[in-house]
Design a protein around this motif. Structure first.
Motif, PDB file in Angstrom:
ATOM      1  N   HIS A  54       0.870  -1.172   0.000  1.00 44.94           N
ATOM      2  CA  HIS A  54       0.000   0.000   0.000  1.00 44.94           C
ATOM      3  C   HIS A  54       0.905   1.219   0.000  1.00 44.94           C
ATOM      4  CE1 HIS A  54      -3.271   2.513   2.216  1.00 44.94           C
ATOM      5  NE2 HIS A  54      -3.194   2.805   0.940  1.00 44.94           N
TER       6      HIS A  54
ATOM      7  N   GLY B 156      -3.101   5.635   5.758  1.00 50.19           N
ATOM      8  CA  GLY B 156      -4.175   6.215   4.966  1.00 50.19           C
ATOM      9  C   GLY B 156      -4.435   7.665   5.338  1.00 50.19           C
TER      10      GLY B 156
ATOM     11  N   SER C  69      -1.293   9.972  -2.249  1.00 52.18           N
ATOM     12  CA  SER C  69      -1.866  10.231  -3.569  1.00 52.18           C
ATOM     13  C   SER C  69      -1.589  11.656  -4.026  1.00 52.18           C
ATOM     14  CB  SER C  69      -3.379   9.965  -3.545  1.00 52.18           C
ATOM     15  OG  SER C  69      -3.654   8.616  -3.264  1.00 52.18           O
TER      16      SER C  69
ATOM     17  N   ASP D 129      -1.570   4.322  -5.053  1.00 51.40           N
ATOM     18  CA  ASP D 129      -2.176   3.712  -3.873  1.00 51.40           C
ATOM     19  C   ASP D 129      -1.628   2.308  -3.595  1.00 51.40           C
ATOM     20  OD1 ASP D 129      -3.809   3.779  -1.666  1.00 51.40           O
ATOM     21  OD2 ASP D 129      -5.584   3.077  -2.721  1.00 51.40           O
TER      22      ASP D 129
END
Length: 255
Positions: free
Chosen positions: A168, A185, A190, A207
């Motif tokens: 990830h 996250g 991004s 991602d």
């Protein structure tokens, strides 16, 4: 010798028979080939409804015009609305399902199972046989996050079976190499990747990426030609609002 749970093996047998019956009943099959790292993967769509929903994020991996040898992995996809055929009954209770798409007690050596309890996607991959199955009740139920990163559990299980590492992370670079952008996250992977791409670097992924070794050199491989951006990111880079698709400029480069 360890083996997958009996429930899982029986379900795999029933799913295989179900898809074979769809083919035998004359459903139009649409085959596409993609290449991920050194693996040739055949996607077999029962009917056309899912093709335009699943393929856009994988189109940079498509192998065109190749009469391929036996693929390393075949993924069979179908939906009930198109084929009239549902999934065999689950042998697990709803208490066994988790929010991380895992099913308690379902996975075992050579077989990986996943279930998305929010949209109903079910997938199972037999690593020993090189076959996988993916089902959803209707194309209309396919959420945006799945269109952006389709078949994630299947591709992860297969890549790791072949000694890759599914991460990830975002990655950008040029012909001399790439860097990974890692973080939890919401930390800005991004946004940073797309900003770097806007500044002239090439986008490998924003991602998820696949890592491997090639001739003792660490490599990063593009998985999905998509980007998930927040309203805050778009406010900083308003030109991105015009993008209808993301073109990954590199499918693989060294780290």
């Amino acid at each position: 010798m360890q083996r997958a749970p009996d429930k899982t093996l029986e379900l795999l047998r029933e799913v295989r028979q179900t898809y074979d019956r769809i083919v035998d009943d004359g459903c139009e099959i649409h085959d596409r080939l993609i290449r991920l790292n050194d693996q040739l993967i055949r996607l077999r769509f029962a009917g056309a409804a899912l093709v335009d929903l699943v393929l856009p994020a994988l189109e940079h991996l498509l192998v065109e015009g190749e009469t391929a040898p036996q693929p390393d992995l075949t993924v069979c996809l179908w939906d009930e609305a198109t084929t009239g055929v549902g999934m065999p009954a689950s042998p697990w209770s709803t208490d066994d399902f988790t929010s991380r798409r895992e099913i308690h007690g379902a996975n075992g050596p050579g077989v990986k199972v996943a279930y998305d309890m929010y949209c109903g996607i079910f997938s199972v991959v037999s690593l020993d046989d090189g076959c996988a199955y993916w089902w959803i009740s209707s194309p209309e139920r396919l959420p945006a996050y799945e269109r952006a990163a389709p078949l994630r559990e299947i591709l992860q299980a297969w890549s790791e079976h072949k000694r890759g590492v599914f991460v990830h992370a975002a990655a950008v670079g040029d012909t001399s190499g790439a860097i990974l952008l890692v973080g939890k996250g919401g930390s800005g992977k991004s946004t940073t990747a797309m900003a770097a791409a806007s500044a002239g670097l090439r986008l490998v992924g924003e991602d998820y990426c696949l890592l491997s070794y090639r001739d003792r050199t660490p490599m990063v491989h593009s998985l999905f030609a998509s980007a998930k951006l927040t309203d805050h990111s778009l406010s900083m880079f308003p030109d991105w609002r015009q993008l209808q698709s993301i073109r990954c400029a590199m499918t693989a480069t060294r780290l």
